[in-house]
Design a protein around this motif. Structure first.
Motif, mmCIF file in Angstrom:
data_model
loop_
_atom_site.group_PDB
_atom_site.id
_atom_site.type_symbol
_atom_site.label_atom_id
_atom_site.label_comp_id
_atom_site.label_asym_id
_atom_site.label_seq_id
_atom_site.Cartn_x
_atom_site.Cartn_y
_atom_site.Cartn_z
ATOM 1 N N UNK A 197 0.821 -1.219 0.000
ATOM 2 C CA UNK A 197 0.000 0.000 0.000
ATOM 3 C C UNK A 197 0.849 1.261 0.000
ATOM 4 N N UNK A 198 1.947 1.260 0.763
ATOM 5 C CA UNK A 198 2.783 2.451 0.861
ATOM 6 C C UNK A 198 3.731 2.579 -0.337
ATOM 7 N N UNK A 199 4.171 1.463 -0.890
ATOM 8 C CA UNK A 199 5.019 1.489 -2.085
ATOM 9 C C UNK A 199 6.396 2.084 -1.889
ATOM 10 N N UNK A 200 6.877 2.152 -0.659
ATOM 11 C CA UNK A 200 8.190 2.751 -0.389
ATOM 12 C C UNK A 200 9.297 1.882 -0.989
ATOM 13 N N UNK A 201 10.161 2.504 -1.777
ATOM 14 C CA UNK A 201 11.309 1.866 -2.437
ATOM 15 C C UNK A 201 10.901 0.835 -3.493
ATOM 16 N N UNK A 202 9.661 0.911 -3.948
ATOM 17 C CA UNK A 202 9.184 -0.041 -4.955
ATOM 18 C C UNK A 202 9.980 0.070 -6.246
ATOM 19 N N UNK A 203 10.342 1.291 -6.615
ATOM 20 C CA UNK A 203 11.053 1.516 -7.875
ATOM 21 C C UNK A 203 12.550 1.710 -7.678
ATOM 22 N N UNK A 204 13.062 1.319 -6.516
ATOM 23 C CA UNK A 204 14.487 1.503 -6.269
ATOM 24 C C UNK A 204 15.288 0.591 -7.197
ATOM 25 N N UNK A 205 16.273 1.163 -7.926
ATOM 26 C CA UNK A 205 17.055 0.338 -8.859
ATOM 27 C C UNK A 205 17.856 -0.734 -8.131
ATOM 28 N N UNK A 206 17.612 -1.967 -8.507
ATOM 29 C CA UNK A 206 18.275 -3.092 -7.845
ATOM 30 C C UNK A 206 19.085 -3.884 -8.866
ATOM 31 N N UNK A 207 20.394 -4.035 -8.644
ATOM 32 C CA UNK A 207 21.232 -4.793 -9.586
ATOM 33 C C UNK A 207 20.770 -6.246 -9.701
ATOM 34 N N UNK A 208 21.067 -6.890 -10.824
ATOM 35 C CA UNK A 208 20.723 -8.310 -10.981
ATOM 36 C C UNK A 208 21.316 -9.158 -9.851
ATOM 37 N N UNK A 209 20.571 -10.160 -9.434
ATOM 38 C CA UNK A 209 20.996 -11.094 -8.395
ATOM 39 C C UNK A 209 21.087 -10.461 -7.004
ATOM 40 N N UNK A 210 20.514 -9.263 -6.866
ATOM 41 C CA UNK A 210 20.451 -8.617 -5.547
ATOM 42 C C UNK A 210 18.992 -8.545 -5.102
ATOM 43 N N UNK A 211 18.762 -8.544 -3.803
ATOM 44 C CA UNK A 211 17.405 -8.482 -3.271
ATOM 45 C C UNK A 211 16.919 -7.051 -3.221
ATOM 46 N N UNK A 212 15.741 -6.820 -3.721
ATOM 47 C CA UNK A 212 15.155 -5.480 -3.712
ATOM 48 C C UNK A 212 14.882 -5.019 -2.283
ATOM 49 N N UNK A 213 15.064 -3.707 -2.001
ATOM 50 C CA UNK A 213 14.716 -3.194 -0.670
ATOM 51 C C UNK A 213 13.214 -2.956 -0.509
ATOM 52 N N UNK A 214 12.458 -3.135 -1.583
ATOM 53 C CA UNK A 214 10.995 -3.019 -1.505
ATOM 54 C C UNK A 214 10.490 -4.151 -0.608
ATOM 55 N N UNK A 215 9.877 -3.806 0.504
ATOM 56 C CA UNK A 215 9.585 -4.775 1.559
ATOM 57 C C UNK A 215 8.847 -6.030 1.082
ATOM 58 N N UNK A 216 7.762 -5.925 0.302
ATOM 59 C CA UNK A 216 7.076 -7.158 -0.118
ATOM 60 C C UNK A 216 7.979 -8.110 -0.903
ATOM 61 N N UNK A 217 8.783 -7.560 -1.815
ATOM 62 C CA UNK A 217 9.694 -8.395 -2.589
ATOM 63 C C UNK A 217 10.785 -8.980 -1.699
ATOM 64 N N UNK A 218 11.283 -8.164 -0.789
ATOM 65 C CA UNK A 218 12.324 -8.589 0.154
ATOM 66 C C UNK A 218 11.822 -9.753 1.011
ATOM 67 N N UNK A 219 10.611 -9.587 1.548
ATOM 68 C CA UNK A 219 10.029 -10.625 2.401
ATOM 69 C C UNK A 219 9.852 -11.926 1.615
#
Length: 228
Positions: A197-219
């Motif tokens: 819902x908050x979308x914080x860091x959803x569009x943060x550029x994440x290098x290949x093979x690295x975990x996104x800081x976007x919480x739902x993806x991270x979890x």
């Protein structure tokens, strides 16, 4: 049986001179973009600390120089559990360089039992950097399963404040949101919902093979690894 190499005993001036000799303008330029007044390769800085080994009193002398690089060495040669709560509070408030604060949190505060008593005070501090440190310690407490945590209340606080929080504090609160989702099956769905819902860091550029800081993806990424 090989004998242990004894610790070197240097003066503050010796250490500062070594750090000065390792100065690399290109490294400083890159680090300064992130607010870090550091011009030394950190592997080489660690090598200095490795030679010094643990020298807690000398660490205090290096810290008192105020030099960010000397403070990194000081952190590495400290005895984390020897600091009092008052000393930790002074050090944290005197730390304005992000890399120094990160190392202070990870190498000293997380290893000192006094930090748990100060954690809640710090996370509600008016100083944004101190508050960020408090939230970083709270993430650590969640991961360690500290039993005095109210995860429901933490999620409510994150939901209310995350979007408006200044950058450093936002990162720390976002990490706590992800950590709750990763380590608490009971609160995982709620943590993911807040993140979506908050979308914080959803569009943060994440290098290949690295975990996104976007919480739902991270979890989801970290939970999937636990199932392997």
């Amino acid at each position: 049986m090989a004998s242990r190499t004894p610790a070197e005993h240097l003066t503050v001036e010796d250490v500062l001179a070594e750090l000065d000799a390792l100065e690399d303008p290109k490294i400083r330029e890159v680090n300064q973009r992130h607010g870090n007044d550091i011009g030394v390769n950190l592997s080489k800085l660690r090598a200095i600390a490795k030679r010094l080994k643990t020298q807690h009193d000398f660490a205090a002398e290096l810290w008192d120089t105020g030099d960010p690089q000397a403070r990194l060495v000081a952190i590495l040669i400290s005895s984390p559990k020897k600091y009092t709560a008052e000393q930790l509070d002074v050090m944290l408030r005197d730390t304005r360089v992000p890399k120094v604060q990160d190392w202070l949190i990870n190498y000293i505060l997380k290893k000192n039992p006094e930090s748990e008593d100060r954690r809640i005070l710090w996370m509600n501090d008016v100083d944004e950097d101190v508050a960020a440190a408090g939230w970083a310690l709270t993430s650590h407490a969640v991961a360690q399963g500290v039993d005095n945590l109210n995860l429901k209340e933490l999620l409510e606080e994150i939901e209310e404040q995350l979007q408006q929080a200044p950058e450093r504090l936002q990162w720390a609160m976002n990490e706590c949101l992800a950590t709750i989702g990763i380590h608490s099956a009971k609160h995982r769905k709620r943590a993911i919902e807040i993140g979506e819902r908050l979308g914080v860091l959803k569009d943060y550029p994440t290098p290949p093979n690295c975990t996104s800081p976007y919480a739902p993806a991270w979890i989801e990424e970290m939970v999937s690894r636990q199932k392997v």
